[in-house]
Motif scaffolding. Structure first.
Motif, PDB file in Angstrom:
ATOM      1  N   TYR A  51       3.876  -9.798   4.893  1.00 44.33           N
ATOM      2  CA  TYR A  51       4.932  -8.818   4.607  1.00 44.33           C
ATOM      3  C   TYR A  51       5.959  -8.793   5.733  1.00 44.33           C
ATOM      4  O   TYR A  51       5.595  -8.804   6.909  1.00 44.33           O
ATOM      5  CB  TYR A  51       4.325  -7.430   4.445  1.00 44.33           C
TER       6      TYR A  51
ATOM      7  N   ASP B 110      -3.639   0.097  -2.530  1.00 39.98           N
ATOM      8  CA  ASP B 110      -2.394  -0.439  -1.990  1.00 39.98           C
ATOM      9  C   ASP B 110      -2.343  -0.415  -0.453  1.00 39.98           C
ATOM     10  O   ASP B 110      -1.713  -1.267   0.160  1.00 39.98           O
ATOM     11  CB  ASP B 110      -1.199   0.352  -2.541  1.00 39.98           C
TER      12      ASP B 110
ATOM     13  N   VAL C 155       1.566  -1.172  10.762  1.00 38.12           N
ATOM     14  CA  VAL C 155       0.374  -1.097   9.926  1.00 38.12           C
ATOM     15  C   VAL C 155       0.201  -2.437   9.206  1.00 38.12           C
ATOM     16  O   VAL C 155       1.150  -2.947   8.602  1.00 38.12           O
ATOM     17  CB  VAL C 155       0.503   0.057   8.908  1.00 38.12           C
TER      18      VAL C 155
ATOM     19  N   TYR D  14       2.449  -8.362 -12.734  1.00 36.69           N
ATOM     20  CA  TYR D  14       1.326  -8.031 -13.618  1.00 36.69           C
ATOM     21  C   TYR D  14       1.089  -9.169 -14.606  1.00 36.69           C
ATOM     22  O   TYR D  14      -0.038  -9.560 -14.881  1.00 36.69           O
ATOM     23  CB  TYR D  14       1.616  -6.764 -14.429  1.00 36.69           C
TER      24      TYR D  14
ATOM     25  N   HIS E 181      -5.762  -8.249   4.746  1.00 33.99           N
ATOM     26  CA  HIS E 181      -5.859  -9.717   4.726  1.00 33.99           C
ATOM     27  C   HIS E 181      -5.001 -10.359   5.810  1.00 33.99           C
ATOM     28  O   HIS E 181      -5.067 -11.573   6.003  1.00 33.99           O
ATOM     29  CB  HIS E 181      -5.498 -10.265   3.342  1.00 33.99           C
ATOM     30  N   GLU E 182      -4.186  -9.561   6.522  1.00 33.27           N
ATOM     31  CA  GLU E 182      -3.461 -10.134   7.659  1.00 33.27           C
ATOM     32  C   GLU E 182      -4.283  -9.989   8.939  1.00 33.27           C
ATOM     33  O   GLU E 182      -3.847 -10.380  10.015  1.00 33.27           O
ATOM     34  CB  GLU E 182      -2.072  -9.473   7.798  1.00 33.27           C
TER      35      GLU E 182
ATOM     36  N   CYS F 294      -2.930   2.844  -6.510  1.00 36.20           N
ATOM     37  CA  CYS F 294      -2.852   3.961  -5.579  1.00 36.20           C
ATOM     38  C   CYS F 294      -3.325   5.223  -6.266  1.00 36.20           C
ATOM     39  O   CYS F 294      -2.534   6.059  -6.625  1.00 36.20           O
ATOM     40  CB  CYS F 294      -1.416   4.114  -5.056  1.00 36.20           C
TER      41      CYS F 294
ATOM     42  N   THR G 190      -4.166  -3.456   0.562  1.00 41.41           N
ATOM     43  CA  THR G 190      -3.556  -4.714   0.126  1.00 41.41           C
ATOM     44  C   THR G 190      -2.148  -4.917   0.689  1.00 41.41           C
ATOM     45  O   THR G 190      -1.728  -6.048   0.875  1.00 41.41           O
ATOM     46  CB  THR G 190      -3.465  -4.824  -1.408  1.00 41.41           C
ATOM     47  N   MET G 191      -1.405  -3.815   0.937  1.00 40.56           N
ATOM     48  CA  MET G 191      -0.030  -4.020   1.436  1.00 40.56           C
ATOM     49  C   MET G 191       0.389  -3.042   2.538  1.00 40.56           C
ATOM     50  O   MET G 191       1.539  -3.069   2.951  1.00 40.56           O
ATOM     51  CB  MET G 191       0.995  -4.009   0.288  1.00 40.56           C
TER      52      MET G 191
ATOM     53  N   GLY H  80       0.588   0.206   2.313  1.00 38.36           N
ATOM     54  CA  GLY H  80       0.721   1.495   1.628  1.00 38.36           C
ATOM     55  C   GLY H  80       1.628   2.477   2.360  1.00 38.36           C
ATOM     56  O   GLY H  80       2.445   2.096   3.203  1.00 38.36           O
ATOM     57  N   ILE H  81       1.457   3.748   2.044  1.00 36.01           N
ATOM     58  CA  ILE H  81       2.310   4.790   2.624  1.00 36.01           C
ATOM     59  C   ILE H  81       2.352   4.712   4.158  1.00 36.01           C
ATOM     60  O   ILE H  81       3.422   4.826   4.750  1.00 36.01           O
ATOM     61  CB  ILE H  81       1.842   6.201   2.164  1.00 36.01           C
TER      62      ILE H  81
ATOM     63  N   ASN I  86       6.650   0.986   9.374  1.00 29.32           N
ATOM     64  CA  ASN I  86       6.699  -0.366   9.940  1.00 29.32           C
ATOM     65  C   ASN I  86       8.068  -0.836  10.408  1.00 29.32           C
ATOM     66  O   ASN I  86       8.152  -1.763  11.183  1.00 29.32           O
ATOM     67  CB  ASN I  86       6.104  -1.378   8.957  1.00 29.32           C
ATOM     68  N   ASN I  87       9.137  -0.233   9.916  1.00 31.24           N
ATOM     69  CA  ASN I  87      10.429  -0.660  10.477  1.00 31.24           C
ATOM     70  C   ASN I  87      11.057   0.429  11.341  1.00 31.24           C
ATOM     71  O   ASN I  87      12.260   0.448  11.561  1.00 31.24           O
ATOM     72  CB  ASN I  87      11.375  -1.162   9.377  1.00 31.24           C
ATOM     73  N   ILE I  88      10.193   1.333  11.830  1.00 28.04           N
ATOM     74  CA  ILE I  88      10.643   2.362  12.781  1.00 28.04           C
ATOM     75  C   ILE I  88       9.902   2.127  14.102  1.00 28.04           C
ATOM     76  O   ILE I  88       8.677   1.986  14.095  1.00 28.04           O
ATOM     77  CB  ILE I  88      10.318   3.782  12.251  1.00 28.04           C
TER      78      ILE I  88
ATOM     79  N   ALA J  33       2.416   2.287   6.006  1.00 28.75           N
ATOM     80  CA  ALA J  33       3.285   1.174   6.416  1.00 28.75           C
ATOM     81  C   ALA J  33       4.762   1.540   6.326  1.00 28.75           C
ATOM     82  O   ALA J  33       5.623   0.738   6.706  1.00 28.75           O
ATOM     83  CB  ALA J  33       2.997  -0.059   5.571  1.00 28.75           C
ATOM     84  N   MET J  34       5.066   2.739   5.844  1.00 30.76           N
ATOM     85  CA  MET J  34       6.470   3.146   5.834  1.00 30.76           C
ATOM     86  C   MET J  34       7.025   3.274   7.243  1.00 30.76           C
ATOM     87  O   MET J  34       8.232   3.312   7.446  1.00 30.76           O
ATOM     88  CB  MET J  34       6.640   4.476   5.092  1.00 30.76           C
TER      89      MET J  34
ATOM     90  N   TYR K 174       0.005  -1.380  -9.648  1.00 33.81           N
ATOM     91  CA  TYR K 174       0.349  -1.142  -8.244  1.00 33.81           C
ATOM     92  C   TYR K 174       0.616   0.338  -7.971  1.00 33.81           C
ATOM     93  O   TYR K 174       1.122   0.678  -6.912  1.00 33.81           O
ATOM     94  CB  TYR K 174       1.601  -1.930  -7.850  1.00 33.81           C
TER      95      TYR K 174
END
Ligand code: SF4
Ligand code: SF4
Lengths: 181, 236
Positions: free
Chosen positions: B126, A85, A135, B115, A139-140, A151, A88-89, A91-92, A97-99, A94-95, A180
């Protein structure tokens, strides 16, 4: 014929995905028959020795070094796979990312409940890679050919995907192997 | 029966009844049309668009579109699947979905939908929006990071509980669920036994102190895709 080479790395990850790869148990013996590991924490090879068939990326990009390593993997690998994760996204990690970055630094080095830092210094050595504004999932940053979420992704997920790719088959994971969490 | 309505879904002749929606008639015939905002027992809302089908070639929300004699409905075609997949992808990137620690994981309808569609990761960038958590209520918390604006809580509180604890405020990308109080859920008349606390398809409205009660492997969508119960009814 020389065996195809696989490279792996952990960027902004926790090494859990690498642990999951080790979790294929005795199939790891089959795996070393099928492939050679190139640059990877598994064999501790630090630099690419040549072209690799598959690159496995754990973790997203949280700092400039992650970006450089990821670009290096893209350059050296035919197929690049985001594993887990964080890759791919985000993950933790990236928490954050809005701080705002400044607040993250303050929490980590000045104000956090467990911080002991009488000199109030925030690490700033030129040796240290600079943090990115947020973060990024892999793929970005570069083109990624396959995504294996989870995870971590289960050992079976990693095994199925690797075996399919090494035998030139499409990666068609059964329902129970795309998760996920 | 005189009120039978004949129409076609993906080449199969279906008998619906007057007053049914396409989604209901399909379901009665053992055909599952994916949906997120729709829930049996609540007034159809037509907002998530995951249940989009082509009716005589035009996109319609099947949860609100009534059946009509002779219509030709496309549900499983590549074009419709692509529309649905894009919507699911958007729902993921527009919120903050950290499934790895979400109490709803394994029982979440959004995740289960991804899924079912075999989505390894959403294709859009994102957004990581800044959203809040309201944990003020003693039994229930709201995590706006995971809200997909399906309106189930709004409808359940209004129509089933007769309370109107939740409603939408603001518009477009700023639209969000608000509570019927100055700011906090604790200051509403929400009760832990309210229907509105049970209907959230994702982990945005959750009961406290029950997270992770079901082990991985035994959760709702660990083994079987969402909708398989409806599809199983057909093969019987
Ligand atoms: S609400 Fe569903 S999709 Fe969102 S984080 Fe939780 S399990 Fe994942
Ligand atoms: S809180 Fe849950 S039920 Fe309410 S609108 Fe958001 S996703 Fe839907």
């Amino acid at each position: 014929m020389a065996k195809p080479k696989v490279a792996t790395t952990s960027l902004a990850g926790c090494f859990g995905c690498h642990m999951s790869l080790l979790d294929i148990d005795d199939r790891i013996l089959k795996l070393v028959e099928l492939v050679d590991f190139d640059k990877s924490p598994i064999d501790d090879i630090k630099e690419f020795s040549g072209r690799c068939a598959i690159g496995l990326i754990e973790g997203g990009c949280c700092n400039e070094e992650n970006v450089r390593v990821l670009q290096d993997f893209r350059k050296h690998c035919d197929i690049l796979i985001s594993v887990g994760d964080c890759a791919t996204m985000g993950g933790i990690p990236a928490m954050r990312n809005n701080i705002p970055l400044e607040e993250c630094y303050a929490e980590a080095y000045l104000d956090g409940p467990t911080v002991h830092n009488p000199s109030k210094q925030i690490p700033n050595d030129p040796e240290l890679p600079l943090l990115l504004n947020k973060v990024y999932p892999c793929h970005e940053v570069v083109k990624i050919d396959y995504h294996l979420p989870g995870c971590p992704p289960s050992a079976d997920t990693l095994w199925e995907a690797l075996v399919a790719l090494l035998s030139d088959k499409p990666v068609a994971l059964p329902y129970a192997l795309i998760k996920y969490d | 029966m005189s009120d039978t309505i004949n129409f076609i879904i993906d080449g199969v002749e279906i008998q619906g009844r007057e007053g049914q929606t396409i989604l209901e008639a399909a379901e009665a015939a053992g055909i599952y049309i994916p949906r997120l905002c729709h829930l049996k027992g609540l007034t159809p809302h037509g907002s998530c668009r995951v249940c989009t089908v082509l009716v005589n070639g035009r996109p319609q929300a099947s949860c609100t579109q009534p059946v009509a004699e002779g219509i030709v409905v496309e549900s499983e075609s590549e074009r419709v699947q692509q529309i649905r997949r894009d919507i699911i992808d958007m729902l993921f990137v527009e919120g903050n979905h950290f499934c790895m620690f979400c109490e709803k994981s394994g029982n979440c309808e959004l995740q289960a939908m991804a899924y079912r569609f075999g989505i390894p990761t959403p294709k859009f960038p994102y957004q990581f929006p800044k959203r809040g958590v309201d944990a003020s209520h003693p039994d229930i918390f709201v995590d706006h990071n995971r809200c997909i604006l399906c309106g189930r809580c709004v409808r359940a509180s209004r129509d089933l509980d007769g309370k109107h604890v939740f409603d939408f405020v603001d518009r477009g990308p700023h639209k969000r669920v608000a509570v019927n109080a100055e700011a906090r859920l604790a200051d509403t008349n929400l009760d832990a036994s309210d229907k509105a606390t049970e209907v959230c398809p994702v982990g945005a409205i959750l009961r406290k102190r029950v997270g992770y009660a079901v082990p991985v492997g035994k959760r709702l969508y660990d083994e079987k895709p969402i909708g398989s119960d409806i599809e199983a009814a057909k093969t019987k």
